[in-house]
Design an enzyme around this catalytic site. Structure first.
Site, short mmCIF file in Angstrom:
data_model
loop_
_atom_site.label_atom_id
_atom_site.label_comp_id
_atom_site.label_asym_id
_atom_site.label_seq_id
_atom_site.Cartn_x
_atom_site.Cartn_y
_atom_site.Cartn_z
N LYS A 1 31.57 -0.58 -7.99
CA LYS A 1 30.80 0.51 -8.61
C LYS A 1 31.22 1.82 -7.96
CE LYS A 1 26.16 2.23 -9.41
NZ LYS A 1 24.74 1.91 -9.44
N GLU B 1 36.09 -5.58 -2.48
CA GLU B 1 34.66 -5.66 -2.81
C GLU B 1 34.36 -6.92 -3.63
OE1 GLU B 1 32.00 -4.14 -2.06
OE2 GLU B 1 32.44 -2.09 -1.42
N ARG C 1 20.65 9.03 -15.13
CA ARG C 1 19.75 9.56 -14.10
C ARG C 1 18.67 10.44 -14.72
NH1 ARG C 1 24.25 10.70 -9.35
NH2 ARG C 1 24.88 8.50 -9.15
N LYS D 1 32.25 -0.69 -12.86
CA LYS D 1 31.44 0.38 -13.42
C LYS D 1 31.86 1.71 -12.86
CE LYS D 1 26.69 1.89 -13.33
NZ LYS D 1 25.43 1.72 -12.69
N TYR E 1 25.21 0.72 -24.37
CA TYR E 1 24.09 1.24 -25.16
C TYR E 1 24.38 1.12 -26.66
CZ TYR E 1 22.91 2.93 -20.56
OH TYR E 1 22.62 2.98 -19.23
C1 PBG Z 1 21.28 2.51 -10.21
C2 PBG Z 1 22.14 2.45 -11.41
C3 PBG Z 1 22.86 3.51 -11.99
C4 PBG Z 1 23.37 3.02 -13.19
C5 PBG Z 1 22.99 1.69 -13.30
N1 PBG Z 1 22.25 1.35 -12.18
C6 PBG Z 1 23.02 4.92 -11.59
C7 PBG Z 1 23.45 5.30 -10.24
O1 PBG Z 1 24.02 4.50 -9.49
O2 PBG Z 1 23.19 6.44 -9.89
C8 PBG Z 1 24.15 3.85 -14.17
C9 PBG Z 1 24.16 3.39 -15.58
C10 PBG Z 1 24.58 4.41 -16.58
O3 PBG Z 1 25.00 5.54 -16.26
O4 PBG Z 1 24.50 4.08 -17.77
N2 PBG Z 1 21.67 1.94 -9.07
#
Ligand code: PBG
Length: 356
Positions: A224, A263, A234, A278, A343
């Site tokens: 990630k 990782e 957010r 991600k 989405y």
């Molecule tokens: C939280 C989390 C995030 C997303 C999924 N879980 C945001 C972040 O790490 O700040 C992002 C998903 C998206 O942008 O659609 N840990």
């Protein structure tokens, strides 16, 4: 005139005749014409190497507490925060479309947020209530739930902080285990640690097993990245306004790829059942490397900013929305994804159904 005839009549030395064969001979143009297999739809269907199916889709949804059923998310046209009643309706819609799983995320009311994210471990928090309601109504729909503290902390970080503002690894993991157990008690099928603490997958596996949750799966957000593409998410869970600093001390540097493989290797060794990359579209090279190296179920998250980009362009008439949606999702398959959090899941499922 056929090329054989041309060759028979050719009076040039053998060497230049061979050169001509190399250019025009079997295995090359004009004997080979790549366009032949593309000439009609039936043929293109037969030679297609990758297919997107409804079975590949996981649908992230946003939850909010209260009487209002739907509250639009500002920068994600077509996406709303939904209350529990409406979440159950969304789950029924997902099941009717054949989508295998949903991934709910909570908008936690601001007064419930504190520095240690204590709401995350409460048995009756919004996520746990929603999971119970959805599992009762649609028992066969998979539910995956994030394990991370950011929706619950007053500072918007995924973990707890020391006095200097550093995210504390071990203290955070202890709370994440409590969060995962609360989710498992509520009936979640799969927990998805998205916090990027070191060692959390192993700790979660041990905690779940100890409590008897041997079958609760772990989908690890293994690679990630600290990304600008999470902005609209957010906003949706209300952490943009409160986030102090950024997440670069725990999420990965977008410059790195070997690090992603380390990782993933660690998370598999610690017991992850599936791994995730991600964001998605800017990181398809990582998906390919992970899939080639580990041969484990590999997912990607087409995150909020990717959705926002494509939607905004489509709504402006700059791109054909349906077409780029399907093309982007097929790109994930080509890169090696087994499933995609997106989405677009209900829209894509509808199109796939209509064209089946
Ligand atoms: C939280 C989390 C995030 C997303 C999924 N879980 C945001 C972040 O790490 O700040 C992002 C998903 C998206 O942008 O659609 N840990």
């Amino acid at each position: 005139m056929s090329s054989a005839l041309v060759r028979r009549m050719d009076s040039r030395p053998a060497q230049s005749q061979a050169a001509e064969t190399a250019v025009a001979g079997p295995g090359m143009y004009p004997a080979v014409r790549m366009r032949r297999n593309r000439k009609s739809q039936w043929s293109r269907r037969l030679v297609a190497e990758n297919v997107l199916s409804i079975d590949d889709l996981i649908w992230p949804i946003f939850l909010v507490d209260g009487g209002e059923r739907r509250v639009p998310v500002a920068h994600m046209p077509g996406v709303d925060r939904v209350n529990i009643d409406e979440a159950v309706a969304e789950a029924e819609k997902a099941a009717a479309l054949g989508i295998p799983a949903i991934a709910p995320f909570p908008y936690v009311d601001k007064p419930l947020r504190d520095p240690t994210g204590s709401e995350a471990v409460r048995a009756n928090n919004l996520m746990c209530r929603a999971i119970r309601a959805i599992k009762t109504a649609v028992p066969n729909l998979g539910i995956m739930a994030d394990v991370a503290l950011d929706p619950y902390t007053s500072h918007g970080h995924d973990g707890v902080l020391d006095d200097a503002g550093r995210v504390l690894n071990e203290d955070t993991i202890a709370i994440l285990c409590g969060q995962a157990l609360a989710l498992a008690d509520a009936g979640v099928d799969c927990v998805a640690p998205s916090d990027m603490m070191d060692g959390r997958v192993g700790a979660l596996r041990a905690a779940l097993d100890k409590a008897g949750y041997l079958d609760v799966q772990i989908l690890s957000y293994a690679a990630k990245y600290a990304s600008g593409f999470y902005g609209p998410f957010r906003d949706a869970i209300g952490t943009n306004a409160t986030l102090i600093g950024d997440k670069r001390t725990y999420q990965m540097d977008p410059a790195n790829t070997d690090e992603a493989l380390r990782e993933v290797a660690l998370d598999i060794a610690e017991g992850a059942d599936m791994v995730m990359v991600k964001p998605g579209m800017p990181y398809l090279d990582i998906v390919r490397r992970v899939k080639d190296a580990f041969h484990v179920p590999t997912f990607a998250y087409q995150v909020s900013g990717e959705y926002a980009m494509l939607k905004a362009a489509a709504l402006n008439g700059w791109l054909d929305g349906d077409r780029v949606m399907m093309e982007s999702l097929l790109g994930f398959k080509r890169a090696g994804c087994d499933a995609i959090l997106t989405y677009f899941a209900p829209e894509a499922a509808k199109l796939l159904k209509a064209n089946a």
